[in-house]
Design a protein around this motif. Structure first.
Motif, PDB file in Angstrom:
ATOM      1  N   ARG A 290      23.395  25.333  -1.282  1.00 24.45           N
ATOM      2  CA  ARG A 290      23.012  24.047  -0.388  1.00 24.45           C
ATOM      3  C   ARG A 290      23.203  22.875  -1.610  1.00 24.45           C
ATOM      4  O   ARG A 290      23.196  21.964  -1.242  1.00 24.45           O
ATOM      5  CB  ARG A 290      21.628  23.988  -0.066  1.00 24.45           C
ATOM      6  N   TYR A 291      22.800  23.280  -3.109  1.00 28.42           N
ATOM      7  CA  TYR A 291      22.818  22.083  -3.734  1.00 28.42           C
ATOM      8  C   TYR A 291      24.186  21.923  -4.570  1.00 28.42           C
ATOM      9  O   TYR A 291      24.278  21.417  -5.543  1.00 28.42           O
ATOM     10  CB  TYR A 291      21.553  22.345  -4.835  1.00 28.42           C
ATOM     11  N   ARG A 292      24.849  22.837  -4.277  1.00 27.18           N
ATOM     12  CA  ARG A 292      26.231  22.840  -5.046  1.00 27.18           C
ATOM     13  C   ARG A 292      27.058  21.668  -4.807  1.00 27.18           C
ATOM     14  O   ARG A 292      27.727  21.011  -5.921  1.00 27.18           O
ATOM     15  CB  ARG A 292      27.165  23.950  -4.483  1.00 27.18           C
ATOM     16  N   LEU A 293      27.048  21.064  -3.689  1.00 29.90           N
ATOM     17  CA  LEU A 293      27.500  19.482  -3.587  1.00 29.90           C
ATOM     18  C   LEU A 293      26.855  18.769  -4.338  1.00 29.90           C
ATOM     19  O   LEU A 293      27.579  17.602  -4.794  1.00 29.90           O
ATOM     20  CB  LEU A 293      27.604  19.137  -2.085  1.00 29.90           C
ATOM     21  N   VAL A 294      25.713  18.626  -4.528  1.00 34.91           N
ATOM     22  CA  VAL A 294      24.777  17.729  -5.106  1.00 34.91           C
ATOM     23  C   VAL A 294      25.174  17.768  -6.531  1.00 34.91           C
ATOM     24  O   VAL A 294      25.466  16.660  -7.118  1.00 34.91           O
ATOM     25  CB  VAL A 294      23.365  18.034  -4.923  1.00 34.91           C
ATOM     26  N   PHE A 339      20.655  11.981   0.105  1.00 40.17           N
ATOM     27  CA  PHE A 339      19.416  11.665  -0.372  1.00 40.17           C
ATOM     28  C   PHE A 339      19.492  11.670  -1.925  1.00 40.17           C
ATOM     29  O   PHE A 339      18.970  10.794  -2.410  1.00 40.17           O
ATOM     30  CB  PHE A 339      18.497  12.887   0.046  1.00 40.17           C
ATOM     31  N   ALA A 340      20.332  12.635  -2.411  1.00 41.31           N
ATOM     32  CA  ALA A 340      20.258  12.598  -3.840  1.00 41.31           C
ATOM     33  C   ALA A 340      21.091  11.359  -4.429  1.00 41.31           C
ATOM     34  O   ALA A 340      20.659  10.853  -5.427  1.00 41.31           O
ATOM     35  CB  ALA A 340      21.056  14.032  -4.327  1.00 41.31           C
ATOM     36  N   LEU A 341      22.282  10.993  -3.517  1.00 38.39           N
ATOM     37  CA  LEU A 341      22.756   9.769  -4.210  1.00 38.39           C
ATOM     38  C   LEU A 341      21.893   8.552  -4.073  1.00 38.39           C
ATOM     39  O   LEU A 341      22.126   7.743  -5.012  1.00 38.39           O
ATOM     40  CB  LEU A 341      24.162   9.571  -3.321  1.00 38.39           C
ATOM     41  N   GLU A 342      21.296   8.442  -2.812  1.00 39.64           N
ATOM     42  CA  GLU A 342      20.611   7.095  -2.877  1.00 39.64           C
ATOM     43  C   GLU A 342      19.677   7.273  -3.952  1.00 39.64           C
ATOM     44  O   GLU A 342      19.013   6.261  -4.433  1.00 39.64           O
ATOM     45  CB  GLU A 342      19.764   7.268  -1.468  1.00 39.64           C
ATOM     46  N   SER A 343      18.890   8.413  -4.161  1.00 37.91           N
ATOM     47  CA  SER A 343      17.744   8.471  -5.429  1.00 37.91           C
ATOM     48  C   SER A 343      18.482   8.085  -6.700  1.00 37.91           C
ATOM     49  O   SER A 343      17.496   7.344  -7.244  1.00 37.91           O
ATOM     50  CB  SER A 343      17.152   9.770  -5.336  1.00 37.91           C
TER      51      SER A 343
END
Length: 501
Positions: A290-294, A339-343
């Motif tokens: 799930r976090y591979r793309l992040v 969410f990660a990008l916004e953070s």
């Protein structure tokens, strides 16, 4: 969310209690505070709270009378009463007449929390029971996570659903997302030619699930044919994506059927065709994936972000989008990325003193017609953020340029227009920007620089007269120099020189 109304004729008490409830947690919402029972009754049909907290002793209509009036209109509303020590007999009467709790004035936060938790648990339990009594049990079960549902509730729902004709044999789920959304009546009309039992259910994300029964004698591709037929019947200006599940028997498989259809719909979402029905769904995404793309996005964007090379951000995102399109991740994974990008961007903007709210990050994959549209919105958000960050960086450089110029030319007469010309800004914008960045005006900064140099000369060069020090730092008028120096330091130039000696 537990909706609560507060009734008390004392303004301080009702407003204070409303504030305590708001502070108790997001699951509690005060829908109104009222000075009398009649005020609440006048707005009852618009509010219909789950819980009414009422004072016992009030003029015109007391708490007991208010409870009696509400019971005639709503059988599910709960009551708690407020009372002083001298009103305890009233409170006991209220308890006998159906109040769940009583609170002594002044209200204790711990007791209030205990009461709210008890009522919240009771209301939720009753709501679940009422779901069992509704005709549309399928909408309750569709998309539900069986692991988070009480076992007895799941079994009872399934037992009652299995009594419906739709679940007597085989069935499948067709999940539809259209732009614009199609009303249920039209879908029922267009699917009548199927000659099968069916039910239309509105789902989260403005999706519609069509539950359709399948005859045992039907061929394997009948559901796909029905879905294709439906897509062709939609109005000319409608774009649509559809996902279909496998064939199941028994309502306990309804959540699984929904997940399969949702997975296929998300796959169809990557197609540029205006109307498309996906193929087979993807296997469930493992937690570590799930976090591979992040992580891949972080690898591309974070170096540019941390180095302040903001112009590289859109290019880095385009590279990531090109790599991601072929992988066709699900919406849940894309939400994690947003969410990660916004953070990351919000953190950088905070460091630069730029309002993060200036960038629109309200990106939900399911609200976009397809992957291309979603990717375009993501690009726009990143380009907007990069532009603001780059502007902030340029503005920071402009302020630093002005500060250096003042340090080098503080003895001269400095004009605002000349400073503005140096950094290609208007005088008014430069003044505002300088104050925002440094907390002081350009004039104040220039004075501070001159006085700091004057202090150094007074301390180190005892042969200079004070008026000569003033001339060297840009103040040819001795009286004015004395006035400015004393305002900044609290001492005259002579007093300062004597002090530092």
């Amino acid at each position: 969310m537990l909706n609560i109304a507060v009734v008390d004729d004392e303004e301080r008490i009702r407003l204070g209690l409303g504030k305590l409830i708001q502070d108790a947690g997001e699951q509690y919402r005060v829908v109104g505070t009222f000075a009398s029972g009649q005020e609440l009754l006048d707005q009852w049909h618009e509010l219909q709270p789950d819980l009414v907290i009422t004072d016992i002793k009030m003029p015109q209509m007391n708490g007991l009378q208010l409870m009696a009036n509400i019971k005639q209109m709503a059988c599910h509303t709960k009551f708690a009463v407020l009372s002083g020590y001298n009103d305890f007999e009233y409170a006991r009467t209220a308890m006998r007449q159906g109040a769940l709790e009583y609170l002594l004035k002044p209200v204790n936060m711990k007791e209030l929390l205990r009461m709210l938790e008890n009522v919240d648990e009771l209301v939720k339990g009753e709501q679940n029971e009422r779901k069992l009594e509704s005709d549309d049990l399928a909408s309750f079960l569709l998309g539900a996570d069986q692991r988070k549902m009480p076992g007895h509730l799941f079994e009872e729902v399934c037992d009652r659903l299995d009594q419906q004709a739709l679940f007597h044999g085989y069935y499948a789920v067709i999940l539809l997302r259209t732009f614009p959304e199609i009303v249920e009546e039209r879908l029922l009309e267009w699917t009548s030619a199927w000659g099968a039992e069916r039910k239309i259910i509105d789902c989260e994300g403005e999706r519609q699930a069509i539950l359709v029964s399948i005859a045992e004698s039907s061929h394997a591709n009948i559901v796909r044919e029905w879905a294709a037929m439906l897509l062709q019947q939609l109005p000319a200006g409608t774009s649509a994506k559809a996902g279909i599940s496998g064939v199941f028997s028994g309502s306990r498989w309804l959540p699984q059927a929904y997940r399969e259809a949702a997975s296929v719909l998300e796959q169809a979402w990557y197609s540029d065709e205006r109307r498309c029905c996906g193929g087979e769904g993807r296997p469930p995404v493992q937690k570590e994936e799930r976090y591979r793309l992040v992580r891949s996005l972080d690898k591309l964007l974070l170096p540019a972000l941390r180095a302040g090379e903001y112009a590289r951000l859109p290019t880095a995102l385009r590279t990531w989008l090109d790599e991601t399109a072929s992988l066709q991740p699900g919406w849940a994974e894309l939400r994690e990325v947003c969410f990660a990008l916004e953070s990351h961007v919000a953190e950088e903007m905070k460091l630069r003193g730029i309002p993060a709210g200036d960038v629109d990050w309200s990106l939900e994959p399911g609200n976009s017609e397809n992957w291309r549209s979603f990717a375009g919105q993501l690009k726009n958000a990143v380009e907007q953020a990069a532009g603001l960050l780059d502007q902030g960086k340029s503005e920071h450089r402009a302020v630093e340029t002005i500060k250096v110029y003042i340090q080098q030319h503080y003895t001269e007469e400095i004009e605002l227009q000349h400073l503005a010309d140096l950094v290609y800004l208007t005088p008014s914008y430069l003044s505002k920007l300088f104050k925002t960045e440094t907390g002081e005006t350009i004039t104040d900064y220039c004075i501070a620089v001159r006085i700091e140099h004057a202090k150094r000369l007074l301390k180190e060069d005892h042969g200079l007269k004070t008026y000569m020090v003033g001339e060297r730092v840009g103040y040819p008028d001795p009286a004015y120099f004395n006035k400015v120096f004393k305002k900044m330091t609290g001492k005259t130039p002579k007093e300062y020189r004597d002090f530092v000696r």
